[in-house]
Write a protein that holds these residues in place. Structure first.
Motif, PDB file in Angstrom:
ATOM      1  N   ALA A  68       0.848  -1.193   0.000  1.00 19.51           N
ATOM      2  CA  ALA A  68       0.000   0.000   0.000  1.00 19.51           C
ATOM      3  C   ALA A  68       0.879   1.237   0.000  1.00 19.51           C
ATOM      4  CB  ALA A  68      -0.917   0.012   1.225  1.00 19.51           C
ATOM      5  N   VAL A  69       0.502   2.242  -0.789  1.00 20.56           N
ATOM      6  CA  VAL A  69       1.219   3.511  -0.747  1.00 20.56           C
ATOM      7  C   VAL A  69       0.897   4.194   0.574  1.00 20.56           C
ATOM      8  CG1 VAL A  69       1.263   3.730  -3.254  1.00 20.56           C
ATOM      9  CG2 VAL A  69      -0.671   4.667  -1.974  1.00 20.56           C
ATOM     10  N   PHE A  70       1.674   5.228   0.909  1.00 18.24           N
ATOM     11  CA  PHE A  70       1.553   5.847   2.228  1.00 18.24           C
ATOM     12  C   PHE A  70       0.137   6.324   2.536  1.00 18.24           C
ATOM     13  CE2 PHE A  70       6.159   6.655   1.339  1.00 18.24           C
ATOM     14  CZ  PHE A  70       6.652   5.825   2.331  1.00 18.24           C
ATOM     15  N   ARG A  71      -0.541   6.882   1.547  1.00 11.68           N
ATOM     16  CA  ARG A  71      -1.873   7.437   1.830  1.00 11.68           C
ATOM     17  C   ARG A  71      -2.909   6.355   2.115  1.00 11.68           C
ATOM     18  NH1 ARG A  71      -1.021   8.035  -3.608  1.00 11.68           N
ATOM     19  NH2 ARG A  71      -2.567   7.140  -5.040  1.00 11.68           N
ATOM     20  N   HIS A  72      -2.571   5.104   1.776  1.00 13.69           N
ATOM     21  CA  HIS A  72      -3.506   4.008   2.027  1.00 13.69           C
ATOM     22  C   HIS A  72      -2.945   2.991   3.026  1.00 13.69           C
ATOM     23  CE1 HIS A  72      -6.114   5.518  -1.039  1.00 13.69           C
ATOM     24  NE2 HIS A  72      -5.269   5.274  -2.031  1.00 13.69           N
ATOM     25  N   SER A  73      -1.872   3.353   3.720  1.00 16.35           N
ATOM     26  CA  SER A  73      -1.262   2.402   4.652  1.00 16.35           C
ATOM     27  C   SER A  73      -2.212   2.113   5.814  1.00 16.35           C
ATOM     28  CB  SER A  73       0.060   2.956   5.186  1.00 16.35           C
ATOM     29  OG  SER A  73      -0.165   4.090   6.008  1.00 16.35           O
ATOM     30  N   ARG A  74      -2.012   0.960   6.427  1.00 13.02           N
ATOM     31  CA  ARG A  74      -2.850   0.600   7.580  1.00 13.02           C
ATOM     32  C   ARG A  74      -2.055  -0.317   8.501  1.00 13.02           C
ATOM     33  NH1 ARG A  74      -4.405  -3.063   3.630  1.00 13.02           N
ATOM     34  NH2 ARG A  74      -4.751  -5.187   4.388  1.00 13.02           N
ATOM     35  N   CYS A  75      -2.489  -0.361   9.768  1.00 17.66           N
ATOM     36  CA  CYS A  75      -1.765  -1.145  10.766  1.00 17.66           C
ATOM     37  C   CYS A  75      -2.737  -1.616  11.847  1.00 17.66           C
ATOM     38  CB  CYS A  75      -0.638  -0.315  11.385  1.00 17.66           C
ATOM     39  SG  CYS A  75      -1.197   1.238  12.133  1.00 17.66           S
ATOM     40  N   ASN A  76      -2.270  -2.520  12.673  1.00 20.55           N
ATOM     41  CA  ASN A  76      -3.046  -3.005  13.811  1.00 20.55           C
ATOM     42  C   ASN A  76      -2.960  -1.974  14.927  1.00 20.55           C
ATOM     43  OD1 ASN A  76      -4.191  -4.330  15.968  1.00 20.55           O
ATOM     44  ND2 ASN A  76      -3.020  -6.221  15.719  1.00 20.55           N
ATOM     45  N   GLU A  77      -4.080  -1.338  15.244  1.00 20.81           N
ATOM     46  CA  GLU A  77      -4.084  -0.249  16.220  1.00 20.81           C
ATOM     47  C   GLU A  77      -3.808  -0.710  17.641  1.00 20.81           C
ATOM     48  OE1 GLU A  77      -7.725   1.857  15.726  1.00 20.81           O
ATOM     49  OE2 GLU A  77      -7.216   2.588  13.711  1.00 20.81           O
ATOM     50  N   GLN A  78      -3.810  -2.020  17.878  1.00 23.51           N
ATOM     51  CA  GLN A  78      -3.450  -2.518  19.202  1.00 23.51           C
ATOM     52  C   GLN A  78      -1.965  -2.255  19.492  1.00 23.51           C
ATOM     53  OE1 GLN A  78      -4.374  -6.664  19.852  1.00 23.51           O
ATOM     54  NE2 GLN A  78      -3.202  -6.764  21.748  1.00 23.51           N
ATOM     55  N   TYR A  79      -1.160  -2.227  18.425  1.00 24.35           N
ATOM     56  CA  TYR A  79       0.283  -2.076  18.599  1.00 24.35           C
ATOM     57  C   TYR A  79       0.834  -0.780  18.007  1.00 24.35           C
ATOM     58  CZ  TYR A  79       0.176  -6.977  19.916  1.00 24.35           C
ATOM     59  OH  TYR A  79      -0.096  -8.157  20.559  1.00 24.35           O
ATOM     60  N   TRP A  80       0.153  -0.230  17.020  1.00 26.67           N
ATOM     61  CA  TRP A  80       0.677   0.916  16.289  1.00 26.67           C
ATOM     62  C   TRP A  80      -0.388   1.990  16.124  1.00 26.67           C
ATOM     63  CZ3 TRP A  80       5.806   0.347  15.039  1.00 26.67           C
ATOM     64  CH2 TRP A  80       6.306  -0.964  14.976  1.00 26.67           C
ATOM     65  N   GLU A 109      -3.841  -7.289   8.619  1.00 25.34           N
ATOM     66  CA  GLU A 109      -4.233  -5.988   9.154  1.00 25.34           C
ATOM     67  C   GLU A 109      -3.284  -4.866   8.722  1.00 25.34           C
ATOM     68  OE1 GLU A 109      -5.586  -5.677  13.141  1.00 25.34           O
ATOM     69  OE2 GLU A 109      -5.831  -7.841  13.385  1.00 25.34           O
ATOM     70  N   TYR A 110      -2.279  -5.193   7.925  1.00 22.03           N
ATOM     71  CA  TYR A 110      -1.245  -4.220   7.575  1.00 22.03           C
ATOM     72  C   TYR A 110      -1.168  -3.990   6.070  1.00 22.03           C
ATOM     73  CZ  TYR A 110       0.533  -4.768  12.342  1.00 22.03           C
ATOM     74  OH  TYR A 110       0.662  -4.780  13.701  1.00 22.03           O
ATOM     75  N   GLY A 111      -0.813  -2.765   5.716  1.00 21.67           N
ATOM     76  CA  GLY A 111      -0.493  -2.417   4.345  1.00 21.67           C
ATOM     77  C   GLY A 111       0.579  -1.345   4.358  1.00 21.67           C
ATOM     78  N   PHE A 112       1.653  -1.535   3.594  1.00 19.44           N
ATOM     79  CA  PHE A 112       2.768  -0.577   3.561  1.00 19.44           C
ATOM     80  C   PHE A 112       3.538  -0.799   2.269  1.00 19.44           C
ATOM     81  CE2 PHE A 112       3.461  -4.109   6.572  1.00 19.44           C
ATOM     82  CZ  PHE A 112       4.378  -4.866   5.869  1.00 19.44           C
TER      83      PHE A 112
END
Length: 257
Positions: A68-80, A109-112
Motif C-alpha cells: 500500500a502507498v503511504f496514503r492508504h497504509s494501515r496497521c493493527n491499532e493494538q500495537y501501532w 491488518e497491515y499495508g505498507f
C-alpha cells in the motif's frame, strides 16, 4: 577471501551451517575482495543474522501483509498508531518485539510500501538473532515509515552488486516508470540466494521476473528497461555484534551479583 584475526577461516565447518549461511561463507571465501573479521564470533554473528534476514523476508511474504502507498497504509491499532503521513508509531504500552512480531502474525491488518517492508524485515531478523530482551532495550520506541530506522540498525551502503550476498538489500530501478504510479519507479528487495529476491508487492521472484514486472509499469512506448542497480545495503553487522556482546556480558555480571 576471508581473514579472521587469530584464526584460520578453514576452521569454519560448513556442514554446521544453514544453506544460506554456507552460501554467504562460500561467497566471501571465493571473492577477490578481502573480508576481515576480528574474531570467529563476529563472522558467525553475521552469518546467523543474514540467515535470519532471508527467513524474515520469506515470513513477510507469507504473512498476507498488503502492498500500500503511504496514503492508504494501515496497521493493527493494538500495537501501532498510524500517523498523518502514513507511518506507524509504536504505541507506548507495548513491547517493540510484540509490535514487530504482530506484523508477521496478523499481516492481513497491515499495508505498507516496499521500503518500509525492508526495514520491518531487518528489525525482525535482528529480533530473532539477539532475542526479545535485548531487542526491546535497543529499539524502543519504534517508528516505521519508508527508510526510517533506529541508529543501532546502522545501514552500510556499497555499490558493487557482484559482491551482493543473501541477506543484502538491493534495488531494481525503473527509470521510465509511469508517472501515474510513482510507487513503481523501483523495487527494494532482499537477496535470498544467487538469483532469487523478495520484493514487497511483487513477491519472491528471479531478477528477470522482477524486471518483467516493473517493465509493465513503464510509460506507454518506453523502450528503457528496468534493471538491477549497483546499490547494496546491509546492517552494520560488526556494530550489532559488539553491542549484543556487551549487553550479554552486562546481563551476566548482573546475574552474578
Amino acid at each position: 577471501m576471508l581473514l579472521i584475526s587469530g584464526s584460520d577461516a578453514g576452521q569454519v565447518n560448513p556442514f554446521a551451517l544453514t544453506p544460506v549461511e554456507r552460501e554467504v561463507l562460500q561467497g566471501k571465501q571465493n571473492s577477490p575482495v578481502v573480508y576481515r573479521y576480528d574474531s570467529m564470533d563476529e563472522l558467525y554473528f553475521e552469518l546467523r543474522l543474514r540467515d535470519r534476514i532471508v527467513n524474515a523476508a520469506r515470513m513477510l511474504q507469507d504473512s498476507r501483509a498488503d502492498f500500500a502507498v503511504f496514503r492508504h497504509s494501515r496497521c493493527n491499532e493494538q500495537y501501532w498508531t498510524r500517523t498523518d503521513n502514513g507511518g506507524f508509531q509504536m504505541n507506548p504500552d507495548v513491547r517493540p518485539s510484540d509490535a514487530i512480531n504482530d506484523i508477521f502474525q496478523n499481516g492481513e491488518e497491515y499495508g505498507f510500501e516496499c521500503a518500509t517492508a525492508i526495514v520491518i524485515v531487518l528489525y525482525k531478523a535482528v529480533l530473532d538473532t539477539i532475542g526479545e530482551q535485548m531487542f526491546n532495550s535497543l529499539f524502543n520506541p519504534l517508528y516505521l515509515r519508508d527508510w526510517n530506522h533506529d541508529s543501532d540498525l546502522w545501514f552500510i551502503t556499497t555499490h558493487n552488486k557482484n559482491e551482493a550476498l543473501p541477506g543484502d538489500v538491493m534495488y531494481f530501478r525503473n527509470p521510465d516508470f509511469d508517472k501515474d504510479t510513482p510507487e513503481w519507479q523501483g523495487e527494494n528487495v532482499v537477496k535470498l540466494s544467487e538469483n532469487l529476491f523478495f520484493g514487497h508487492g511483487i513477491g519472491i521472484e528471479s531478477g528477470d521476473e522482477i524486471v518483467t514486472a516493473l517493465n509493465k509499469m513503464r510509460e506507454t512506448g518506453s523502450m528503457e528497461s528496468a534493471y538491477l542497480d549497483d546499490l547494496v545495503v546491509h546492517p552494520n553487522f560488526k556494530h550489532l555484534q559488539t553491542i549484543a556482546s556487551r549487553q550479554s556480558r552486562f546481563a551476566l555480571r548482573l546475574g552474578n551479583l
